[in-house]
Motif scaffolding. Sequence first.
Motif, short mmCIF file in Angstrom:
data_model
loop_
_atom_site.label_atom_id
_atom_site.label_comp_id
_atom_site.label_asym_id
_atom_site.label_seq_id
_atom_site.Cartn_x
_atom_site.Cartn_y
_atom_site.Cartn_z
N ALA A 293 3.15 5.49 -5.91
CA ALA A 293 2.83 5.46 -7.34
C ALA A 293 1.65 6.36 -7.66
O ALA A 293 1.60 7.00 -8.71
N ALA A 294 0.67 6.42 -6.74
CA ALA A 294 -0.51 7.25 -6.98
C ALA A 294 -0.14 8.71 -7.13
O ALA A 294 -0.77 9.45 -7.90
N GLY A 295 0.87 9.14 -6.38
CA GLY A 295 1.29 10.54 -6.48
C GLY A 295 1.74 10.91 -7.88
O GLY A 295 1.43 12.01 -8.37
N PHE A 296 2.48 10.01 -8.53
CA PHE A 296 2.91 10.27 -9.91
C PHE A 296 1.70 10.41 -10.83
O PHE A 296 1.73 11.20 -11.78
N ALA A 297 0.66 9.62 -10.56
CA ALA A 297 -0.49 9.59 -11.46
C ALA A 297 -1.43 10.77 -11.27
O ALA A 297 -1.87 11.39 -12.24
N ILE A 298 -1.76 11.09 -10.02
CA ILE A 298 -2.76 12.13 -9.78
C ILE A 298 -2.15 13.51 -9.75
O ILE A 298 -2.88 14.50 -9.79
N GLY A 299 -0.82 13.60 -9.68
CA GLY A 299 -0.18 14.90 -9.66
C GLY A 299 -0.59 15.79 -10.82
O GLY A 299 -1.01 16.94 -10.61
N PRO A 300 -0.51 15.32 -12.08
CA PRO A 300 -0.91 16.17 -13.20
C PRO A 300 -2.38 16.57 -13.16
O PRO A 300 -2.72 17.69 -13.55
N VAL A 301 -3.26 15.68 -12.71
CA VAL A 301 -4.69 16.00 -12.66
C VAL A 301 -4.94 17.11 -11.64
O VAL A 301 -5.60 18.11 -11.93
N ILE B 192 0.84 -1.20 0.00
CA ILE B 192 0.00 0.00 0.00
C ILE B 192 0.87 1.25 0.00
O ILE B 192 0.56 2.25 -0.65
N PHE B 193 1.98 1.21 0.75
CA PHE B 193 2.94 2.31 0.77
C PHE B 193 3.43 2.58 -0.66
O PHE B 193 3.46 3.72 -1.11
N ALA B 194 3.83 1.52 -1.35
CA ALA B 194 4.31 1.67 -2.73
C ALA B 194 3.21 2.16 -3.65
O ALA B 194 3.46 2.97 -4.55
N ALA B 195 1.97 1.67 -3.42
CA ALA B 195 0.85 2.12 -4.26
C ALA B 195 0.58 3.60 -4.05
O ALA B 195 0.26 4.33 -5.01
N SER C 162 -0.06 0.43 -23.56
CA SER C 162 1.31 0.34 -23.05
C SER C 162 1.37 0.67 -21.56
O SER C 162 2.04 -0.04 -20.79
N THR C 163 0.69 1.74 -21.13
CA THR C 163 0.74 2.11 -19.72
C THR C 163 0.07 1.06 -18.84
O THR C 163 0.50 0.84 -17.70
N VAL C 164 -0.95 0.41 -19.34
CA VAL C 164 -1.63 -0.63 -18.55
C VAL C 164 -0.72 -1.85 -18.38
O VAL C 164 -0.55 -2.37 -17.28
N VAL C 165 -0.13 -2.31 -19.49
CA VAL C 165 0.72 -3.51 -19.43
C VAL C 165 1.97 -3.23 -18.60
O VAL C 165 2.31 -4.01 -17.69
N SER C 166 2.66 -2.15 -18.91
CA SER C 166 3.87 -1.85 -18.15
C SER C 166 3.54 -1.49 -16.70
O SER C 166 4.37 -1.71 -15.80
N GLY C 167 2.35 -0.94 -16.47
CA GLY C 167 1.95 -0.61 -15.10
C GLY C 167 1.93 -1.81 -14.18
O GLY C 167 2.23 -1.69 -12.99
N VAL C 168 1.59 -2.98 -14.72
CA VAL C 168 1.65 -4.20 -13.92
C VAL C 168 3.08 -4.45 -13.46
O VAL C 168 3.34 -4.75 -12.29
N ALA D 289 -2.26 4.17 -14.45
CA ALA D 289 -1.93 4.49 -13.06
C ALA D 289 -2.75 3.65 -12.09
O ALA D 289 -2.24 3.19 -11.06
N VAL D 290 -4.01 3.42 -12.42
CA VAL D 290 -4.85 2.58 -11.55
C VAL D 290 -4.33 1.15 -11.53
O VAL D 290 -4.25 0.51 -10.47
N VAL D 291 -3.94 0.64 -12.70
CA VAL D 291 -3.37 -0.71 -12.76
C VAL D 291 -2.09 -0.78 -11.94
O VAL D 291 -1.86 -1.76 -11.21
N LEU D 292 -1.25 0.24 -12.04
CA LEU D 292 -0.01 0.28 -11.27
C LEU D 292 -0.29 0.21 -9.77
O LEU D 292 0.34 -0.55 -9.03
N MET D 293 -1.25 1.01 -9.31
CA MET D 293 -1.58 1.02 -7.89
C MET D 293 -2.14 -0.33 -7.44
O MET D 293 -1.79 -0.84 -6.37
N LEU D 294 -3.02 -0.91 -8.24
CA LEU D 294 -3.58 -2.21 -7.88
C LEU D 294 -2.50 -3.29 -7.85
O LEU D 294 -2.53 -4.18 -7.00
N ALA D 295 -1.56 -3.20 -8.78
CA ALA D 295 -0.46 -4.17 -8.78
C ALA D 295 0.37 -4.06 -7.50
O ALA D 295 0.80 -5.07 -6.93
N CYS D 296 0.59 -2.83 -7.04
CA CYS D 296 1.32 -2.65 -5.78
C CYS D 296 0.58 -3.29 -4.62
O CYS D 296 1.19 -3.95 -3.76
N VAL D 297 -0.73 -3.11 -4.58
CA VAL D 297 -1.53 -3.61 -3.45
C VAL D 297 -1.61 -5.13 -3.45
O VAL D 297 -1.49 -5.79 -2.41
#
Length: 472
Positions: free
Chosen positions: A131-139, A125-128, A346-352, A294-302
């Motif tokens: 990772a979430a910060g990288f994703a939601i920062g631009p939004v 969860i810490f890692a997720a 690409s972002t979904v696959v590499s996000g895993v 980004a969502v896939v990346l966070m879920l992969a961390c969790v």
Amino acid sequence: MLGPVLLVSMDGSVLFLAMPRITQALDPTADQALWILDVYGFVVGSLLIAFGNLGDRFGRLRLLMAGTAVFGLGSTSAALSPSPELLIASRGLMGLGGATLLPSGLAVLSELFEDARQRSRAIGIFAATFAAGFAIGPVIGGQLLSHFDWGAVFLINLPVTAAFLVLAPFVLREVRATRPGGIDVPSIALSAGGLLLTVYAVKSGAAYGPSPRAAVAGIAGVGVLVWFLLRQRTLEYPLVDVRLFRGKAFAVAIATGLLSLVAWSAAAYLTGVYLQSVLGLSVFEEALLALPGAVVLMLACVFTPAAVERIGERYALVSCHFFMAVGLILLLATTATRGILWYAVSTVVSGVGYGISFSLVADTAVGAVPANRGGSAGAIAETSNEVGNALGIALLGSAATLVFRLCGPGIAPTLGETLAAELSDAVSDQAKEAFVCGLHTAAGIAALLCAGLGVLALRWIPRKPLWNKYSK
């Protein structure tokens, strides 16, 4: 406790969006603009190891709270800066605080969950969150800049830091190592100085090309780091226990952390330019397009810890490299006229792969060492990420820039400068095609590196569990 970590990870992506407004308001020189962007990473990367050890000795929660306060103070100063010089200094102060948050936060978190399984999930969860910060920062940054001045991207840090400073003494407990020996000040100076000089040389060479100053800084930095490592071998109580790297599993895991950030940072930077300057998307549209990955990346961390229980650490660590490699290869299908779908896939696959890496590397760093070395081990893992982040943009970004110069119209060294000139449609199309070729080159190199390390991990990592006796 995750709030400050989220802020640290959001910092870079938000600042990239704010730089045009900062440039208009403060009118920095090209060199000052580079320092505004880079000084934070320089300070964090050079001090992570030192602060990880200071937390082990003097108290991780105490250092975590001090770092949060410094980060908040630096954010306030940055938001109110009337000149480029003060903004650079404020960013350096933020880096000083950020260098305490990552290793100390990871170590405190590991102490809250003594059960190995719960600790693995908590670190996931810490890692997720990171990772979430990288994703939601631009939004978040895009929304703030649509309604407020550029200083708002720094002031947003204050409510989170204030809440942490108020609540942390009541919900977290202090942890410090019962480790003999004093602080070896020369080691701290060598580690900080060596990393700072080396990272400066890499980024300076990437931004301005080869120069005597960058070469001298790079040689000096490498020499200082070698001196630092040799000194650690002679100390009874070293700042970095280099014996940890004798284990192939630990070494591969740290290399994984380095390479995953090399690939991620380069891909994020280059695809951002691709989507905005080549395909013509807005910053907000780009941020929304990146959300699925980004969502896939966070879920992969969790969920990585649960997956590890089923397939084992060996196959989880190996699979992350091939997920990253396949995701990067998909970028080779993009063109100067279309590529949104290929980018999203690409972002979904590499996000895993990135998610597995972020979760496993952190867990390896903490679980593979005795409890009283948790902060310094976490610092090594986070330092590999910071160095990887710098090297990704510097090295792979330089490769893309070289291809652009060779294949482009030769009007300017970058795509942005070229498109800013009054050009015919044919010349603009040539510039965009050249940038896409550079993107393909960088993605191809990163994919090969990921696949190569995946093969090495398959050969070097034993079938038995990665974690040593300290994680049991």
